[in-house]
Design a protein around this motif. Structure first.
Motif, PDB file in Angstrom:
ATOM      1  N   GLU A 175       0.836  -1.201   0.000  1.00 46.06           N
ATOM      2  CA  GLU A 175       0.000   0.000   0.000  1.00 46.06           C
ATOM      3  C   GLU A 175       0.870   1.250   0.000  1.00 46.06           C
ATOM      4  N   ASN A 176       1.974   1.188   0.714  1.00 45.23           N
ATOM      5  CA  ASN A 176       2.911   2.309   0.748  1.00 45.23           C
ATOM      6  C   ASN A 176       3.482   2.578  -0.644  1.00 45.23           C
ATOM      7  N   LEU A 177       3.763   1.520  -1.383  1.00 47.99           N
ATOM      8  CA  LEU A 177       4.290   1.684  -2.739  1.00 47.99           C
ATOM      9  C   LEU A 177       3.276   2.374  -3.642  1.00 47.99           C
ATOM     10  N   ILE A 206       1.456  -4.178 -11.385  1.00 46.68           N
ATOM     11  CA  ILE A 206       0.124  -4.772 -11.495  1.00 46.68           C
ATOM     12  C   ILE A 206      -0.061  -5.842 -10.428  1.00 46.68           C
ATOM     13  N   ARG A 207       0.988  -6.648 -10.234  1.00 46.87           N
ATOM     14  CA  ARG A 207       0.913  -7.701  -9.221  1.00 46.87           C
ATOM     15  C   ARG A 207       0.722  -7.105  -7.830  1.00 46.87           C
ATOM     16  N   VAL A 208       1.430  -6.025  -7.529  1.00 43.59           N
ATOM     17  CA  VAL A 208       1.300  -5.364  -6.229  1.00 43.59           C
ATOM     18  C   VAL A 208      -0.111  -4.836  -6.046  1.00 43.59           C
ATOM     19  N   LYS A 209      -0.634  -4.157  -7.057  1.00 45.98           N
ATOM     20  CA  LYS A 209      -1.981  -3.599  -6.948  1.00 45.98           C
ATOM     21  C   LYS A 209      -3.019  -4.704  -6.775  1.00 45.98           C
ATOM     22  N   GLN A 210      -2.856  -5.786  -7.519  1.00 46.49           N
ATOM     23  CA  GLN A 210      -3.804  -6.890  -7.389  1.00 46.49           C
ATOM     24  C   GLN A 210      -3.772  -7.466  -5.983  1.00 46.49           C
ATOM     25  N   PHE A 211      -2.583  -7.606  -5.429  1.00 50.48           N
ATOM     26  CA  PHE A 211      -2.478  -8.129  -4.067  1.00 50.48           C
ATOM     27  C   PHE A 211      -3.202  -7.212  -3.085  1.00 50.48           C
ATOM     28  N   VAL A 212      -3.038  -5.920  -3.245  1.00 48.94           N
ATOM     29  CA  VAL A 212      -3.687  -4.964  -2.346  1.00 48.94           C
ATOM     30  C   VAL A 212      -5.198  -5.049  -2.469  1.00 48.94           C
TER      31      VAL A 212
END
Length: 356
Positions: free
Chosen positions: A117-119, A134-140
């Motif tokens: 979320e910080n990223l 995209i992977r980070v956003k999907q995880f969030v």
């Protein structure tokens, strides 16, 4: 290309700091990077550890130390140094991604979520379409969906994840099921078709729910087509055999097909009250009342499924057999189980089935 540019930038920045402070020779950082690139991770760890003792505020040192430990399969040390790099430069995507992934590997999901979320708070969107972002956003979004209490909120987060790019089949199942719970039948159709387009192997699961959704929307031809495809994918799908034959019976269409499907269903499930009721109603519409009575009485033996609907249907069958008093008793039982059934109340008062 971005990764290489970032690497060169970090290295040049580090060297400038080293030159200004004159604490570490330029050659030491070069040696560490050379060892890392040669996959001599043990040597790289030794060099970067030396640098870390002097350059305690330089995130690049801890980042490459973490990557060296990770490559050497020392996950605990990798996580510790990745955390230091991230804390020193909390908005660096590369540092945060490494730290977040190591948290996930250590099953520290809440910390990973906070890190990712910080990223996303970083205001430079140059990398929004890169696979890692995209992977980070999907995880969030998936994490927020899992934690949400409201069904609508869950679905909104899951859809945000799906809209970013390809997702696992399981997520489409959750999205479509939540669409159904929210009574968004148009959304069920839209997302079921999208899931099918992405994963054709989902056909045995997608076509049955498409059949139900199209029927609810009044698109009978599309419903029948979906059920036909569902049966082609899985000829023994109980849900399809039951719903398809029942929908045909209440529409009084393709009764020969409904007869075949419902007979196949009860042959495999001779004691299931719901399936026997469907079979009875198909026979009722075919005016095969004695057979319908046998099926209904078998259905009512399934006490767990002996609902108001079954008792109303049983009364209808008995009435067609001119057993009016028994029909009244069955209708009264249906009304007892569900006092809100106006159709049953009307039948009792009129002592017959109202003709349309």
């Amino acid at each position: 290309m971005r990764k290489l540019t970032c690497l060169l930038f970090l290295l040049c920045g580090f060297l400038r700091v080293s030159a200004q402070s004159e604490v570490l020779p330029e050659a030491l950082m070069v040696d560490g990077m050379r060892a890392y690139m040669k996959e001599d991770f043990g040597e790289a760890i030794l060099v970067f550890e030396k640098l870390a003792k002097v350059q305690t505020q330089e995130p690049a040192v801890f980042y490459y130390l973490a990557k060296s430990y990770l490559a050497d399969k020392q996950l605990t040390s990798a996580r510790t140094n990745a955390e230091k790099a991230h804390l020193l430069s909390p908005y660096s995507f590369d540092y945060g991604l490494l730290y977040g992934d190591l948290l996930l590997a250590n099953k520290e999901y809440k910390k990973a979520l906070a890190c990712f979320e910080n990223l996303l708070a970083y205001d430079d969107h140059r990398f929004d379409n890169e696979p890692d972002m995209i992977r980070v956003k999907q995880f969030v979004f998936l994490s927020k969906g899992d934690e949400a209490k409201e069904t609508a909120d869950k679905n909104a987060y899951y859809l945000q994840a799906a809209n970013l790019g390809p997702v696992q089949e399981e997520l489409w199942v959750r999205i479509i099921q939540l669409d159904w719970e929210l009574n968004r039948k148009e959304a069920v159709v839209e997302h079921a078709l999208e899931a099918l387009d992405n994963y054709p192997r989902m056909a045995p699961w997608v076509y049955p729910i498409l059949g139900d959704a199209y029927q609810a929307l009044g698109n009978n031809s599309a419903s029948d087509a979906a059920f036909d495809k569902a049966l082609a994918a899985n000829p023994k799908d109980d849900h399809v055999l039951n719903n398809y034959s029942y929908f045909l019976s209440i529409r009084k269409e393709k009764l020969a097909l409904a007869d075949t499907l419902s007979a196949r269903l009860v042959a495999d499930h001779p004691k299931n009250g719901t399936y026997l009721d469907t079979r009875a109603w198909v026979l009722f519409e075919l005016k095969r009342y004695p057979e319908a009575r046998i099926a209904m009485e078998a259905a009512l033996k399934d006490k767990e499924n002996a609902s108001a609907t079954l008792w109303e249907h049983y009364g209808d069958v008995l009435f067609r057999l001119k057993l009016v008093e028994k029909a009244l008793d069955a209708w009264k039982e249906a009304l007892r189980l569900d006092p809100s059934r106006e159709s049953v109340d009307k039948k009792i008062r009129m002592r017959q089935i109202p003709e349309n």
